[in-house]
Write a protein that holds these residues in place. Sequence first.
Motif, short mmCIF file in Angstrom:
data_model
loop_
_atom_site.label_atom_id
_atom_site.label_comp_id
_atom_site.label_asym_id
_atom_site.label_seq_id
_atom_site.Cartn_x
_atom_site.Cartn_y
_atom_site.Cartn_z
N MET A 21 71.99 102.50 77.46
CA MET A 21 72.78 103.71 77.69
C MET A 21 73.47 104.15 76.40
O MET A 21 73.48 105.34 76.08
N GLU A 22 74.05 103.21 75.67
CA GLU A 22 74.73 103.56 74.42
C GLU A 22 73.74 104.15 73.41
O GLU A 22 74.05 105.12 72.72
N GLU A 23 72.57 103.56 73.36
CA GLU A 23 71.52 104.05 72.47
C GLU A 23 71.14 105.49 72.81
O GLU A 23 71.00 106.35 71.93
N MET A 24 71.00 105.76 74.08
CA MET A 24 70.63 107.11 74.52
C MET A 24 71.73 108.12 74.18
O MET A 24 71.44 109.21 73.69
N VAL A 25 72.96 107.75 74.44
CA VAL A 25 74.07 108.67 74.19
C VAL A 25 74.27 108.87 72.69
O VAL A 25 74.55 109.99 72.24
N ASN A 26 74.12 107.80 71.92
CA ASN A 26 74.27 107.93 70.47
C ASN A 26 73.20 108.83 69.86
O ASN A 26 73.46 109.57 68.93
N SER A 27 71.99 108.76 70.42
CA SER A 27 70.93 109.61 69.88
C SER A 27 71.02 111.05 70.39
O SER A 27 70.50 111.96 69.77
N ASP A 28 71.68 111.24 71.53
CA ASP A 28 71.84 112.60 72.07
C ASP A 28 73.17 112.69 72.83
O ASP A 28 73.21 112.53 74.05
N THR A 44 74.84 115.10 73.81
CA THR A 44 74.91 116.14 74.84
C THR A 44 74.40 115.63 76.19
O THR A 44 74.57 116.29 77.20
N LEU A 45 73.81 114.46 76.17
CA LEU A 45 73.28 113.89 77.41
C LEU A 45 74.37 113.73 78.47
O LEU A 45 74.12 113.95 79.66
N LEU A 46 75.56 113.39 78.04
CA LEU A 46 76.65 113.18 78.99
C LEU A 46 77.05 114.45 79.74
O LEU A 46 77.57 114.37 80.84
N SER A 47 76.80 115.59 79.15
CA SER A 47 77.16 116.84 79.81
C SER A 47 75.94 117.57 80.39
O SER A 47 76.06 118.67 80.90
N SER A 48 74.82 116.91 80.34
CA SER A 48 73.58 117.52 80.82
C SER A 48 73.42 117.33 82.32
O SER A 48 73.71 116.26 82.86
N SER A 49 72.94 118.36 82.98
CA SER A 49 72.69 118.25 84.42
C SER A 49 71.45 117.39 84.70
O SER A 49 71.28 116.90 85.81
N ALA A 50 70.62 117.19 83.69
CA ALA A 50 69.42 116.38 83.85
C ALA A 50 69.62 114.95 83.36
O ALA A 50 68.67 114.18 83.25
#
Length: 106
Positions: A44-51, A53-59
């Motif tokens: 999860m940290e890897e995904m958020v660090n790379s993007d 905006t993922l945390l505010s994405s509806s997808a």
Amino acid sequence: MVPEDIVLQLKRNGTFDDLRKKLLAGFQNGTQGKEFVDRLTGLMEEMVNSDPTLLSSSAAYEQITKKIEKADIYQSLRQQVLESLQKEDYKTRITEQIDSISKDNE
């Protein structure tokens, strides 16, 4: 008595629920649970660090779920649970309960 009847009886007498609770507690308190949480957290940290905006994405949910499935985190967890069920105390408990059900229905 067919296997489905035995399974139903095991559910009714609480055996499945007891085994589920025991497996879950062992998992949460053991190294396997900690490793699972660490792997999941790292992913999860890897995904958020790379993007970020993922945390505010509806997808976000779909993206995260797909990434977790590709990482085989759940598959390894499934294998660990199956291995735990092969331990003698689980096998003995299940066998005793099935024998008890079979005797009660004779």
